[in-house]
Write a protein that holds these residues in place. Sequence first.
Motif, PDB file in Angstrom:
ATOM      1  N   CYS A 152       3.557   4.054 -10.043  1.00  0.00           N
ATOM      2  CA  CYS A 152       4.609   3.780 -11.020  1.00  0.00           C
ATOM      3  C   CYS A 152       5.928   4.149 -10.363  1.00  0.00           C
ATOM      4  CB  CYS A 152       4.394   4.590 -12.289  1.00  0.00           C
ATOM      5  SG  CYS A 152       2.743   4.369 -12.997  1.00  0.00           S
ATOM      6  N   VAL A 153       6.797   3.167 -10.167  1.00  0.00           N
ATOM      7  CA  VAL A 153       8.000   3.346  -9.355  1.00  0.00           C
ATOM      8  C   VAL A 153       9.241   3.193 -10.221  1.00  0.00           C
ATOM      9  CG1 VAL A 153       9.232   2.604  -7.291  1.00  0.00           C
ATOM     10  CG2 VAL A 153       6.734   2.382  -7.398  1.00  0.00           C
ATOM     11  N   HIS A 154      10.120   4.173 -10.128  1.00  0.00           N
ATOM     12  CA  HIS A 154      11.398   4.142 -10.847  1.00  0.00           C
ATOM     13  C   HIS A 154      12.428   3.464  -9.957  1.00  0.00           C
ATOM     14  CE1 HIS A 154      15.153   6.517 -12.238  1.00  0.00           C
ATOM     15  NE2 HIS A 154      14.994   5.473 -13.023  1.00  0.00           N
ATOM     16  N   ASP A 155      12.960   2.304 -10.397  1.00  0.00           N
ATOM     17  CA  ASP A 155      13.900   1.576  -9.551  1.00  0.00           C
ATOM     18  C   ASP A 155      15.346   1.921  -9.906  1.00  0.00           C
ATOM     19  OD1 ASP A 155      14.612   0.131 -11.823  1.00  0.00           O
ATOM     20  OD2 ASP A 155      13.373  -1.591 -11.319  1.00  0.00           O
ATOM     21  N   ASP A 156      16.293   1.301  -9.194  1.00  0.00           N
ATOM     22  CA  ASP A 156      17.710   1.620  -9.368  1.00  0.00           C
ATOM     23  C   ASP A 156      18.267   1.125 -10.699  1.00  0.00           C
ATOM     24  OD1 ASP A 156      17.687   2.826  -6.937  1.00  0.00           O
ATOM     25  OD2 ASP A 156      18.616   1.174  -5.843  1.00  0.00           O
ATOM     26  N   ASN A 157      17.556   0.238 -11.379  1.00  0.00           N
ATOM     27  CA  ASN A 157      18.002  -0.266 -12.669  1.00  0.00           C
ATOM     28  C   ASN A 157      17.495   0.568 -13.837  1.00  0.00           C
ATOM     29  OD1 ASN A 157      19.383  -2.486 -11.539  1.00  0.00           O
ATOM     30  ND2 ASN A 157      17.454  -3.610 -11.344  1.00  0.00           N
ATOM     31  N   GLY A 158      16.799   1.664 -13.516  1.00  0.00           N
ATOM     32  CA  GLY A 158      16.296   2.545 -14.558  1.00  0.00           C
ATOM     33  C   GLY A 158      14.936   2.160 -15.098  1.00  0.00           C
ATOM     34  N   ARG A 159      14.349   1.083 -14.584  1.00  0.00           N
ATOM     35  CA  ARG A 159      13.036   0.649 -15.048  1.00  0.00           C
ATOM     36  C   ARG A 159      11.931   1.362 -14.269  1.00  0.00           C
ATOM     37  NH1 ARG A 159      13.723  -5.579 -13.862  1.00  0.00           N
ATOM     38  NH2 ARG A 159      14.220  -4.551 -11.901  1.00  0.00           N
ATOM     39  N   VAL A 160      10.749   1.424 -14.871  1.00  0.00           N
ATOM     40  CA  VAL A 160       9.560   1.946 -14.205  1.00  0.00           C
ATOM     41  C   VAL A 160       8.579   0.791 -14.071  1.00  0.00           C
ATOM     42  CG1 VAL A 160       7.623   3.549 -14.339  1.00  0.00           C
ATOM     43  CG2 VAL A 160       9.904   4.297 -15.042  1.00  0.00           C
ATOM     44  N   ARG A 161       8.288   0.393 -12.854  1.00  0.00           N
ATOM     45  CA  ARG A 161       7.415  -0.747 -12.573  1.00  0.00           C
ATOM     46  C   ARG A 161       6.078  -0.260 -12.009  1.00  0.00           C
ATOM     47  NH1 ARG A 161       9.013  -2.973  -8.411  1.00  0.00           N
ATOM     48  NH2 ARG A 161      10.629  -1.496  -7.797  1.00  0.00           N
ATOM     49  N   ILE A 162       5.015  -0.971 -12.346  1.00  0.00           N
ATOM     50  CA  ILE A 162       3.680  -0.645 -11.843  1.00  0.00           C
ATOM     51  C   ILE A 162       3.417  -1.516 -10.621  1.00  0.00           C
ATOM     52  CG2 ILE A 162       1.287  -0.262 -12.453  1.00  0.00           C
ATOM     53  CD1 ILE A 162       3.363   1.120 -14.274  1.00  0.00           C
ATOM     54  N   GLN A 163       3.135  -0.875  -9.483  1.00  0.00           N
ATOM     55  CA  GLN A 163       2.905  -1.609  -8.248  1.00  0.00           C
ATOM     56  C   GLN A 163       1.550  -1.248  -7.649  1.00  0.00           C
ATOM     57  OE1 GLN A 163       7.160  -0.415  -6.752  1.00  0.00           O
ATOM     58  NE2 GLN A 163       6.600  -2.250  -5.619  1.00  0.00           N
ATOM     59  N   HIS A 164       1.024  -2.177  -6.866  1.00  0.00           N
ATOM     60  CA  HIS A 164      -0.274  -1.995  -6.224  1.00  0.00           C
ATOM     61  C   HIS A 164      -0.084  -1.870  -4.717  1.00  0.00           C
ATOM     62  CE1 HIS A 164      -4.388  -3.787  -4.972  1.00  0.00           C
ATOM     63  NE2 HIS A 164      -4.511  -2.502  -5.191  1.00  0.00           N
ATOM     64  N   PHE A 165      -0.717  -0.844  -4.128  1.00  0.00           N
ATOM     65  CA  PHE A 165      -0.599  -0.599  -2.692  1.00  0.00           C
ATOM     66  C   PHE A 165      -1.984  -0.431  -2.078  1.00  0.00           C
ATOM     67  CE2 PHE A 165       3.394   0.841  -4.497  1.00  0.00           C
ATOM     68  CZ  PHE A 165       4.344   0.407  -3.583  1.00  0.00           C
ATOM     69  N   TYR A 166      -2.000  -0.546  -0.761  1.00  0.00           N
ATOM     70  CA  TYR A 166      -3.209  -0.255   0.012  1.00  0.00           C
ATOM     71  C   TYR A 166      -2.793   0.602   1.194  1.00  0.00           C
ATOM     72  CZ  TYR A 166      -7.541  -0.881   2.622  1.00  0.00           C
ATOM     73  OH  TYR A 166      -8.706  -0.665   3.296  1.00  0.00           O
ATOM     74  N   ASN A 167      -3.434   1.755   1.297  1.00  0.00           N
ATOM     75  CA  ASN A 167      -3.084   2.684   2.370  1.00  0.00           C
ATOM     76  C   ASN A 167      -3.661   2.212   3.702  1.00  0.00           C
ATOM     77  OD1 ASN A 167      -1.608   4.425   0.800  1.00  0.00           O
ATOM     78  ND2 ASN A 167      -3.320   5.811   0.389  1.00  0.00           N
ATOM     79  N   VAL A 168      -2.761   1.945   4.623  1.00  0.00           N
ATOM     80  CA  VAL A 168      -3.166   1.633   5.997  1.00  0.00           C
ATOM     81  C   VAL A 168      -2.810   2.866   6.825  1.00  0.00           C
ATOM     82  CG1 VAL A 168      -2.876   0.085   7.953  1.00  0.00           C
ATOM     83  CG2 VAL A 168      -2.687  -0.806   5.616  1.00  0.00           C
ATOM     84  N   GLY A 169      -3.798   3.723   7.037  1.00  0.00           N
ATOM     85  CA  GLY A 169      -3.517   5.012   7.666  1.00  0.00           C
ATOM     86  C   GLY A 169      -2.649   5.844   6.734  1.00  0.00           C
ATOM     87  N   GLN A 170      -1.518   6.308   7.226  1.00  0.00           N
ATOM     88  CA  GLN A 170      -0.592   7.101   6.414  1.00  0.00           C
ATOM     89  C   GLN A 170       0.515   6.242   5.796  1.00  0.00           C
ATOM     90  OE1 GLN A 170      -1.022  10.576   6.009  1.00  0.00           O
ATOM     91  NE2 GLN A 170      -2.985  10.069   6.963  1.00  0.00           N
ATOM     92  N   TRP A 171       0.391   4.946   5.898  1.00  0.00           N
ATOM     93  CA  TRP A 171       1.426   4.048   5.420  1.00  0.00           C
ATOM     94  C   TRP A 171       0.898   3.213   4.265  1.00  0.00           C
ATOM     95  CZ3 TRP A 171       1.876  -1.511   6.571  1.00  0.00           C
ATOM     96  CH2 TRP A 171       3.074  -2.054   6.091  1.00  0.00           C
ATOM     97  N   ALA A 172       1.687   3.118   3.170  1.00  0.00           N
ATOM     98  CA  ALA A 172       1.286   2.360   1.993  1.00  0.00           C
ATOM     99  C   ALA A 172       1.874   0.957   2.051  1.00  0.00           C
ATOM    100  CB  ALA A 172       1.754   3.081   0.728  1.00  0.00           C
ATOM    101  N   LYS A 173       1.017  -0.031   2.043  1.00  0.00           N
ATOM    102  CA  LYS A 173       1.434  -1.427   2.079  1.00  0.00           C
ATOM    103  C   LYS A 173       1.301  -2.021   0.686  1.00  0.00           C
ATOM    104  CE  LYS A 173       0.156  -5.935   4.015  1.00  0.00           C
ATOM    105  NZ  LYS A 173      -0.811  -6.660   4.870  1.00  0.00           N
ATOM    106  N   GLU A 174       2.394  -2.616   0.195  1.00  0.00           N
ATOM    107  CA  GLU A 174       2.334  -3.213  -1.137  1.00  0.00           C
ATOM    108  C   GLU A 174       1.501  -4.494  -1.109  1.00  0.00           C
ATOM    109  OE1 GLU A 174       5.153  -4.656  -4.872  1.00  0.00           O
ATOM    110  OE2 GLU A 174       6.084  -4.001  -2.987  1.00  0.00           O
ATOM    111  N   ILE A 175       0.638  -4.635  -2.117  1.00  0.00           N
ATOM    112  CA  ILE A 175      -0.232  -5.804  -2.257  1.00  0.00           C
ATOM    113  C   ILE A 175       0.258  -6.619  -3.452  1.00  0.00           C
ATOM    114  CG2 ILE A 175      -2.597  -6.603  -2.547  1.00  0.00           C
ATOM    115  CD1 ILE A 175      -2.088  -5.050   0.040  1.00  0.00           C
ATOM    116  N   GLN A 176       0.483  -7.911  -3.240  1.00  0.00           N
ATOM    117  CA  GLN A 176       1.025  -8.754  -4.294  1.00  0.00           C
ATOM    118  C   GLN A 176       0.054  -8.913  -5.452  1.00  0.00           C
ATOM    119  OE1 GLN A 176       4.170  -9.757  -4.499  1.00  0.00           O
ATOM    120  NE2 GLN A 176       4.468  -8.596  -2.605  1.00  0.00           N
ATOM    121  N   ARG A 177      -1.233  -8.936  -5.147  1.00  0.00           N
ATOM    122  CA  ARG A 177      -2.206  -9.054  -6.233  1.00  0.00           C
ATOM    123  C   ARG A 177      -2.292  -7.712  -6.957  1.00  0.00           C
ATOM    124  NH1 ARG A 177      -8.750  -9.688  -6.002  1.00  0.00           N
ATOM    125  NH2 ARG A 177      -9.049 -10.018  -8.237  1.00  0.00           N
ATOM    126  N   ASN A 178      -1.813  -7.690  -8.177  1.00  0.00           N
ATOM    127  CA  ASN A 178      -1.728  -6.454  -8.938  1.00  0.00           C
ATOM    128  C   ASN A 178      -2.687  -6.515 -10.130  1.00  0.00           C
ATOM    129  OD1 ASN A 178      -0.982  -4.152 -10.344  1.00  0.00           O
ATOM    130  ND2 ASN A 178       1.200  -4.462 -10.025  1.00  0.00           N
TER     131      ASN A 178
END
Length: 283
Positions: A152-178
């Motif tokens: 759940c990510v708080h953006d600069d517009n004050g909204r909280v958006r739900i995003q889907h990620f996949y951890n590749v090692g120590q790095w989180a890659k956003e996945i479009q299929r949510n």
Amino acid sequence: MAVRSRGAWRRLLLLLLLAGSAASPAEEGGGRREAGGGEHGEEAARSHHDSSYGTFASEFYDLRYLSEEGYPFPTAPPVDPFAKIRVDDCGKTKGCFRYGKPGCNAETCDYFLSYRRIGADVEFELSADTDGWVAVGFSSDKKMGGDDVMACVHDDNGRVRIQHFYNVGQWAKEIQRNPARDEEGVFENNRVTCRFKRPVYVPREETIVDLHLSWYYLFAWGPAIQGSITRHDIDSPPVSEHVVSIYKYEDIFMPSAAYQTFSSPFCLLLIVALTFYLLMGTP
């Protein structure tokens, strides 16, 4: 006498005719003036009508939503405020994880997560003491890497958006299929809080796990820059001690690092020894 009477009537009729002819130019002029005034009145009325129509048309077409008949839709009802997370249900009708000070709740814990089954979905509630993002990861082990992550990510517009990620090692890659649905979130009192559902069963895919299986839960939160997540707040984010089953509701508390230090047996023994030394004094 009759002749005189007829003559008098003729003179009277003639005077009336002369008076009528003399008055006719004024009447005609007056008529023309009235006609002229009528024309000006019609022009003024037309101008007023056109002005009123232009104002109406501009207001009418400035509306964002119009029905098929050309009339604006009724005002939408106000959106219900975000319902507070209930902790009384923890361990009963939903499972909960709390990380922070003993006795903390969804509004005071460093990190809070709950889950419960609703039909073919699992509803998650997340909250953390941060102005950036809060997430849960589903892992086959206790290590970061190859994990399905919901954030759940708080953006600069004050909204909280739900995003889907996949951890590749120590790095989180956003996945479009949510897989998230029925999303809602809020940023209040320097906390990011959200609620969403995702299906228990999903088509087999590497980046989305089936929640009917048991997984270790990874808990993380941290700052965000322009709506993008950055490194988590603490070096070693908490992890569930054992795999979690959505079919078993538990209420698990994990003390934060500060409380772990003071609650460890070694620290308690050291405190007792120092207290005894200070009370007895040096020999």
